[in-house]
Motif scaffolding. Structure first.
Motif, mmCIF file in Angstrom:
data_model
loop_
_atom_site.group_PDB
_atom_site.id
_atom_site.type_symbol
_atom_site.label_atom_id
_atom_site.label_comp_id
_atom_site.label_asym_id
_atom_site.label_seq_id
_atom_site.Cartn_x
_atom_site.Cartn_y
_atom_site.Cartn_z
ATOM 1 N N GLU A 132 -10.449 57.937 -75.511
ATOM 2 C CA GLU A 132 -9.505 57.161 -76.326
ATOM 3 C C GLU A 132 -8.751 58.070 -77.297
ATOM 4 O O GLU A 132 -7.520 57.974 -77.438
ATOM 5 C CB GLU A 132 -10.274 56.088 -77.102
ATOM 6 N N LEU A 133 -9.484 58.976 -77.941
ATOM 7 C CA LEU A 133 -8.844 59.895 -78.882
ATOM 8 C C LEU A 133 -7.925 60.882 -78.160
ATOM 9 O O LEU A 133 -6.860 61.244 -78.672
ATOM 10 C CB LEU A 133 -9.903 60.675 -79.672
ATOM 11 N N ALA A 134 -8.343 61.316 -76.978
ATOM 12 C CA ALA A 134 -7.507 62.239 -76.208
ATOM 13 C C ALA A 134 -6.159 61.599 -75.890
ATOM 14 O O ALA A 134 -5.100 62.232 -76.066
ATOM 15 C CB ALA A 134 -8.224 62.649 -74.926
ATOM 16 N N VAL A 135 -6.183 60.356 -75.439
ATOM 17 C CA VAL A 135 -4.936 59.638 -75.149
ATOM 18 C C VAL A 135 -4.103 59.497 -76.414
ATOM 19 O O VAL A 135 -2.879 59.661 -76.403
ATOM 20 C CB VAL A 135 -5.235 58.263 -74.520
ATOM 21 N N ARG A 136 -4.772 59.218 -77.520
ATOM 22 C CA ARG A 136 -4.074 59.071 -78.804
ATOM 23 C C ARG A 136 -3.332 60.349 -79.170
ATOM 24 O O ARG A 136 -2.171 60.303 -79.620
ATOM 25 C CB ARG A 136 -5.095 58.709 -79.887
#
Length: 409
Positions: free
Chosen positions: A124-128
Motif C-alpha cells: 500500500e505504501l509502495a503504491v502511495r
C-alpha cells in the motif's frame, strides 16, 4: 576526489565512500595483496582490515573470540571515548548472552509470519509513493523525495511513532549516520554531533513513558514494556533499542532502494530484463543489497590470540570487517562488478552473518521488493539528469542525491 589510497587507511576515510572507483580500486588491491592488513591512521586506534568474504564469515562465526565490545564500529579515538562515556546499549554494542536476550525482545516482529502480515502495508505504501512520483514528476531527486521516506514510513508505523514526528526522525538519522558529511552533519565538534543522538534519546524517553502508561499493539510498546529475567530494561537500554530500530531500520533500506535505482539506471539492460520478467524480483532485491551494501563495516575485538589467513591477531586487537569488500570478492562472485538482477547464487554478506545477522533483514527485503514491484510495471521511461552523490561515511550510507526524469503510466 583525492589521492588514491591503496591500503587499509581507505576504510577510515569517509570521502572514499563517495567515490566508488577510488574505493573499489583500494579494496581490490587489498584483497589481492594484503587481505588481512594492519592499519594505523591518524586520530584512530589501530585495527586490522579484513577484506575477504571467507575471512569475514570466519570472524563472524567465532563470536566467542571476536566480540562487538568495546569497538563495534569504526570511529575516531574521540568517538570511541564518547561512546564509552555515554554507555550506549544497542544490539550492535552487545555480545552473548546479553545480545541474545535483547535480540529476542523484537525478534517476533521480524519473523516470516510478521512479514506476511506487513506485506499489505508495504504494498500500500509502495503504491502511495509511486503515485507521489507520478504527481510530482517528471523530474525529482529520487533519494530525498522518495527513497528516504518510504522505509521511514514503514518502520515508524511499526514503532507506533505518529506521522507528525517522521520528519524529526529522518533529520536525526541523517545527522547520526551523516556525521562526516558536510551536508548532513550537525556541526564539526563531537559535542555538536552528539546533540542529534541526545535529542533522539529524549524523544524515545518520552515515548517509553507514554507506552508504559498506555500500552498499544505496536513494536514501541513491546520495547517499552520488555523485561529480561523478570527485570525491566534500564532507561539507556530502552532508548538505545528504540534508536537502533528507528535509525538503522529505515536508513539501510533507503540506501538499498536508492542504490538499486541508481544501478538500474547505470545498467539499462538489467532494468529492461527485470521489467520483462518480474519473477526475477527476489533475486534482483538481493543484488541491489549486495551492490549497495548500506552497512559498510562492523568491528570486532579479539579476546584471545587468533590466526586468520596465516596472520596472527593478538588478544585486545580490533578488526574491521569490510562488507563492501567482501561483497565484491572475486573468489565468491562471478564478475563481481557486474550488476546482475538474476545473480544466483548470491552469497552476499550485506546483512552480516552469524549471531549478529541483521534483525530487520526480512523487512528490508520486503520493502525493496514491494517498492520496485509497484514502480517498474508503471515505469515507461527513466533517465538520470545529473550527477549522483553519496553520503560521506565509514559506517552506514549510500546515495544522498539521484536526480531523475521519468514517465509513468
Amino acid at each position: 576526489m583525492g589521492t588514491p589510497i591503496l591500503d587499509g587507511k581507505v576504510l577510515a576515510d569517509p570521502l572514499a565512500y563517495t567515490d566508488d572507483a577510488r574505493l573499489h580500486a583500494a579494496l581490490s588491491h587489498l584483497r589481492a595483496h594484503a587481505p588481512v592488513s594492519w592499519v594505523d591512521v591518524e586520530n584512530y586506534a589501530p585495527f586490522w582490515a579484513i577484506t575477504k568474504h571467507a575471512d569475514i564469515m570466519e570472524i563472524e562465526r567465532a563470536n566467542d573470540v571476536f566480540t562487538n565490545s568495546p569497538r563495534p564500529v569504526l570511529v575516531t579515538r574521540e568517538g570511541d571515548e564518547q561512546q564509552a562515556a555515554v554507555g550506549i546499549k544497542t544490539l550492535i554494542h552487545m555480545d552473548d548472552p546479553q545480545h541474545r536476550d535483547f535480540r529476542a525482545i523484537g525478534a517476533n516482529w521480524f519473523r516470516p509470519k510478521a512479514m506476511r502480515a506487513l506485506k499489505d502495508r508495504a504494498d500500500e505504501l509502495a503504491v502511495r509513493f509511486v503515485d507521489k512520483m507520478a504527481a510530482e514528476g517528471p523530474e525529482i531527486d529520487f533519494v530525498q523525495q522518495v527513497a528516504v521516506n518510504y522505509p521511514l514510513y514503514m518502520i515508524m508505523t511499526l514503532l507506533g511513532v505518529p506521522e507528525a514526528d517522521f520528519a524529526s526522525m529522518l533529520l536525526w538519522t541523517q545527522e547520526l549516520f551523516g556525521a562526516d558529511d558536510e551536508e548532513f552533519q550537525r556541526g564539526k565538534s563531537m559535542e555538536e554531533r552528539a546533540m542529534a543522538l541526545l535529542e533522539m534519546f529524549q524523544y524515545f524517553t518520552q515515548l517509553t513513558a507514554d507506552r508504559r502508561a498506555n500500552p498499544t499493539e505496536d513494536l514501541g510498546s513491546t520495547i517499552a514494556n520488555a523485561t529480561i529475567n523478570g527485570e525491566p530494561l534500564s532507561d539507556i537500554e530502552t532508548v538505545s533499542y528504540f534508536a537502533i530500530i528507528a535509525a538503522a531500520g529505515h536508513d539501510t533500506s533507503s540506501a538499498s532502494i536508492s542504490g538499486g535505482m541508481g544501478a538500474l539506471l547505470q545498467h539499462p539492460d538489467q532494468l529492461a530484463r527485470l521489467q520483462n520478467d518480474m519473477s526475477l524480483m527476489p533475486l534482483a532485491v538481493e543484488e541491489m543489497v549486495r551492490w549497495t551494501t548500506p552497512v559498510k563495516e562492523f568491528m570486532r575485538t579479539a579476546q584471545q590470540d587468533y590466526v586468520i589467513r596465516g596472520v596472527p591477531i593478538a588478544a585486545g586487537e580490533s578488526v574491521v570487517l569490510s562488507y563492501v569488500s567482501g561483497n565484491r570478492d572475486e573468489e565468491i562472485f562471478a564478475d563481481p562488478f557486474r550488476f546482475d538482477v538474476g545473480r544466483e547464487p548470491n552469497r552476499h554478506i550485506a546483512f552480516g552473518y552469524g549471531v549478529h545477522f541483521c534483525l530487520g533483514a526480512a523487512l528490508a527485503r520486503l520493502e525493496i521488493n514491494s517498492f520496485f514491484s509497484a514502480l517498474l510495471p508503471r515505469l515507461k521511461s527513466v533517465e538520470q539528469t545529473g550527477p549522483a552523490a553519496h553520503v560521506a561515511t565509514t559506517f552506514v550510507g549510500g546515495l544522498k542525491h539521484l536526480p531523475i526524469r521519468y514517465e509513468l503510466t
